[in-house]
Design a protein around this motif. Sequence first.
Motif, PDB file in Angstrom:
ATOM      1  N   ARG A 160       0.984  -1.308   0.151  1.00 14.52           N
ATOM      2  CA  ARG A 160      -0.148   0.124  -0.095  1.00 14.52           C
ATOM      3  C   ARG A 160       0.964   1.098   0.246  1.00 14.52           C
ATOM      4  NH1 ARG A 160      -5.388  -0.312   1.277  1.00 14.52           N
ATOM      5  NH2 ARG A 160      -6.259  -2.191   1.597  1.00 14.52           N
ATOM      6  N   ALA A 161       1.970   1.283   0.800  1.00 11.98           N
ATOM      7  CA  ALA A 161       2.967   2.496   0.671  1.00 11.98           C
ATOM      8  C   ALA A 161       3.433   2.708  -0.438  1.00 11.98           C
ATOM      9  CB  ALA A 161       3.826   2.097   1.787  1.00 11.98           C
ATOM     10  N   MET A 162       3.979   1.640  -1.237  1.00 11.13           N
ATOM     11  CA  MET A 162       4.365   1.776  -2.559  1.00 11.13           C
ATOM     12  C   MET A 162       3.534   2.323  -3.562  1.00 11.13           C
ATOM     13  SD  MET A 162       7.667   0.827  -2.380  1.00 11.13           S
ATOM     14  CE  MET A 162       8.193   0.462  -4.032  1.00 11.13           C
ATOM     15  N   GLU A 163       2.168   1.898  -3.406  1.00  5.23           N
ATOM     16  CA  GLU A 163       1.184   2.373  -4.392  1.00  5.23           C
ATOM     17  C   GLU A 163       0.863   3.774  -4.120  1.00  5.23           C
ATOM     18  OE1 GLU A 163      -2.143  -0.304  -3.188  1.00  5.23           O
ATOM     19  OE2 GLU A 163      -1.714  -1.940  -4.570  1.00  5.23           O
ATOM     20  N   HIS A 164       1.005   4.494  -2.802  1.00  2.23           N
ATOM     21  CA  HIS A 164       0.656   5.575  -2.391  1.00  2.23           C
ATOM     22  C   HIS A 164       2.093   6.476  -2.349  1.00  2.23           C
ATOM     23  CE1 HIS A 164      -3.135   5.067  -1.317  1.00  2.23           C
ATOM     24  NE2 HIS A 164      -2.947   4.419  -0.409  1.00  2.23           N
ATOM     25  N   GLY A 165       3.013   6.101  -3.340  1.00  6.74           N
ATOM     26  CA  GLY A 165       4.144   6.842  -3.551  1.00  6.74           C
ATOM     27  C   GLY A 165       5.368   6.779  -2.809  1.00  6.74           C
ATOM     28  N   ALA A 166       5.287   5.812  -1.764  1.00  6.02           N
ATOM     29  CA  ALA A 166       6.593   5.684  -0.742  1.00  6.02           C
ATOM     30  C   ALA A 166       7.777   5.332  -1.593  1.00  6.02           C
ATOM     31  CB  ALA A 166       6.028   4.979   0.287  1.00  6.02           C
TER      32      ALA A 166
END
Length: 281
Positions: free
Chosen positions: A267-273
């Motif tokens: 999820r973090a990667m999906e939100h740009g992390a």
Amino acid sequence: MEKLPAYILGGGKCSRFGTDKARALIHGRELILHLAETLAPIATHVTVVADRPEKYADLGLKTISDQIPGLGPLGGLKTALADSSADWILLTSCDLVGIRREWISLLLSQRCAGADAVAFKGERWEPLLALYHVSIKDHVEQQIAEGRRAMQSLLDKSASIAVNLPADWPALVQVNTQAQLEQYLKTQTEKGVAAMAKESNEGPKGKLPGTFKDFVQKYPALGKAHEEVGKAVEKLGPLDAKTCALIKIGICVGAGLESALRSHVRRAMEHGASEQEIEQA
């Protein structure tokens, strides 16, 4: 792989660690259990040598007591050799971490006629992940009689086969203090999170963890409700979705929740992390 008896030295006084390091927890399970489970598939049996019999019976581990207390690893080796009827035994220590079965296979492949022991050697011998032949008994008894307990000396003075350290041998293979255990756990966590971040970054987007996917398929209404609650909570405060996911990563690491950790890394990667932000969290 040929199987042979495996013996784990139970840790002695643990004065540097402060408590019984064999019972230190890694991801909720005792250190000695992690080691025993690693050894079980390649061992005819796994036995712990400790200062008293059945010390780890509550963990389901057969435990025998030192024949002569207070001699350290050398005394443990003496006890293990006396207990076993096999020609070769594997001797390990309860504070070993990250042991790979491939390393033991490598040791086994280096045995030869006339050898008393087979052990890894870098700058020094690694005597507590090593193979010992019954023929080394006389050397052990001689050192005990002379008041010398050093395992390094035993390997130096016997017919020992030196094996180069494996390429993946870690900087920290034994945890003798609480600080070393914390460093090991930190390193493992960082490696795991980095691997998850890479997997999420390179893998298919939107892929759900298997356990959660099964849950949603079985209980679609609950799965939908769970998703809606999560979205509602994220919208209640000033934190954005990426920050919320990073916080959840930290919580999952502290609680040892690997499946949930994978989900929140995704999820973090999906939100740009970035991978660096995920490792920091």
